[in-house]
Design a protein around this motif. Sequence first.
Motif, short mmCIF file in Angstrom:
data_model
loop_
_atom_site.label_atom_id
_atom_site.label_comp_id
_atom_site.label_asym_id
_atom_site.label_seq_id
_atom_site.Cartn_x
_atom_site.Cartn_y
_atom_site.Cartn_z
N ALA A 68 0.67 -1.59 -0.22
CA ALA A 68 -0.22 -0.29 -0.30
C ALA A 68 0.71 1.13 -0.25
O ALA A 68 0.42 2.45 -0.55
CB ALA A 68 -0.77 0.03 1.16
N GLY A 69 2.34 1.97 0.26
CA GLY A 69 2.92 2.28 0.67
C GLY A 69 2.79 3.09 -1.01
O GLY A 69 3.00 2.45 -1.58
N ALA A 70 3.10 4.31 -1.06
CA ALA A 70 3.34 5.02 -2.38
C ALA A 70 5.11 5.00 -2.71
O ALA A 70 5.58 4.97 -1.86
CB ALA A 70 2.74 6.53 -1.96
N ARG A 71 5.09 4.49 -4.32
CA ARG A 71 6.17 4.23 -4.00
C ARG A 71 6.97 5.20 -5.52
O ARG A 71 8.60 5.25 -5.60
CB ARG A 71 6.34 3.25 -5.53
CG ARG A 71 5.91 1.90 -4.75
CD ARG A 71 6.35 0.21 -5.38
NE ARG A 71 7.48 0.49 -5.91
CZ ARG A 71 8.06 -0.55 -6.87
NH1 ARG A 71 6.55 -1.42 -6.67
NH2 ARG A 71 9.16 -0.72 -7.75
N GLY A 72 5.87 6.04 -5.56
CA GLY A 72 7.27 7.40 -6.30
C GLY A 72 6.92 8.19 -7.88
O GLY A 72 5.81 7.49 -8.19
N THR A 73 7.32 8.84 -7.98
CA THR A 73 6.99 8.95 -9.33
C THR A 73 7.30 8.12 -10.74
O THR A 73 6.64 8.16 -11.01
CB THR A 73 8.01 10.75 -10.10
OG1 THR A 73 9.69 9.60 -9.95
CG2 THR A 73 7.77 11.96 -8.64
N GLY A 74 7.98 7.51 -10.82
CA GLY A 74 8.15 6.57 -11.14
C GLY A 74 9.62 7.07 -12.04
O GLY A 74 10.28 8.07 -12.09
N ILE A 75 10.36 6.04 -12.93
CA ILE A 75 11.98 6.77 -13.24
C ILE A 75 11.75 7.80 -14.39
O ILE A 75 12.91 8.78 -14.38
CB ILE A 75 12.22 5.44 -14.08
CG1 ILE A 75 14.11 5.91 -14.34
CG2 ILE A 75 11.78 5.06 -15.04
CD1 ILE A 75 14.86 4.19 -14.58
N ASP A 76 10.85 8.24 -15.30
CA ASP A 76 10.55 9.01 -16.12
C ASP A 76 10.74 10.18 -15.63
O ASP A 76 11.46 11.14 -16.10
CB ASP A 76 10.17 8.41 -17.02
CG ASP A 76 10.42 7.30 -18.47
OD1 ASP A 76 11.40 7.10 -18.71
OD2 ASP A 76 9.47 7.05 -18.92
N ALA A 77 9.28 10.30 -15.37
CA ALA A 77 8.94 11.70 -14.68
C ALA A 77 9.74 11.81 -13.73
O ALA A 77 10.72 13.03 -13.45
CB ALA A 77 7.84 11.36 -13.32
N GLY A 78 10.92 10.97 -12.76
CA GLY A 78 11.93 11.16 -11.42
C GLY A 78 12.80 12.05 -12.37
O GLY A 78 13.27 13.28 -12.01
N LEU A 79 13.81 11.25 -13.58
CA LEU A 79 14.84 12.22 -13.99
C LEU A 79 14.41 13.10 -14.41
O LEU A 79 15.37 13.93 -14.90
CB LEU A 79 15.13 10.51 -15.05
CG LEU A 79 15.74 9.30 -14.66
CD1 LEU A 79 15.62 8.46 -15.55
CD2 LEU A 79 16.68 10.02 -13.56
N ALA A 80 13.08 13.38 -15.23
CA ALA A 80 13.45 14.46 -15.38
C ALA A 80 13.36 15.77 -14.91
O ALA A 80 13.29 16.90 -14.71
CB ALA A 80 11.44 14.92 -16.03
N LEU A 81 12.89 15.33 -13.40
CA LEU A 81 12.43 16.50 -12.08
C LEU A 81 14.17 16.56 -11.91
O LEU A 81 14.61 17.29 -11.28
CB LEU A 81 12.38 15.58 -11.20
CG LEU A 81 10.56 15.88 -11.02
CD1 LEU A 81 9.76 14.61 -9.81
CD2 LEU A 81 10.05 17.31 -10.78
#
Length: 263
Positions: free
Chosen positions: A57-70
Amino acid sequence: MLFDPKKLLLIAGPCSLENERVCRAVAEALVGLRGSRPELNVVFKGSFDKANRTSLAGARGTGIDAGLALLALIKRDYGFPVLTDVHESAQVVAVAAVCDVVQIPAFLCRQTDLLLAAAATGRVVNVKKGQFLSPQEMVHVTGKLREGAAREIWQTERGTTFGYQNLVVDMRSFALMRQNGFPTVFDATHAVQLPGAGGGKSSGQREFVPPLARAALAAGAEGLFIETHPDPANAISDGPNMIALADLPALIDSCLAVWRAVR
């Protein structure tokens, strides 16, 4: 080399990258720290995937594409070197195309293929000591990176499992790990984590971050890893052990005082 022995290495940022608003708030605070404290060598960190959550149930975050863009945005707009962690060998090339530092998570520090893939990128590799390892065993972990021709290696202490849902930091670790010939960093916020103690998620004791950070520097740590957030209570991960952004300058000033005293 990205590591500068004349400066205190500070790896800082939110646990999860979350969104642009959080990343910019943290980056702007770090710009202020860097600008008024020339002894700091600041690297911005953030995770695109919290792949080892306690519960599904824990949120995992943006994912690799959106995260690397940030991370690319932070690097472009604020001039920081950037760091993120990888969990699978298949992620390494994409991460290395953006990030200056590829980080190996503590739970994965013995994964040979992941270490060798990170080493092959030519980027700095920061490897966290597993909670299940003695500091003496890190010579084998860094040895794999050395054999993989890693350009620059950092090693990070983040505490050792002590019974159930608790970690302790052996201050001897910094002297022992330093014998490997690589800079040693103290992960001050994960070291106060209480794994799995929050009812399907980890809890933490952020009040112990300042004394442990100062003690680690006194014991020979050459850098600090500190997760920070504008509103830790509402962060999607590691809120109980992250430092509130407003409290970061005072913490860093106290740490710099110790760092100067032991040099």
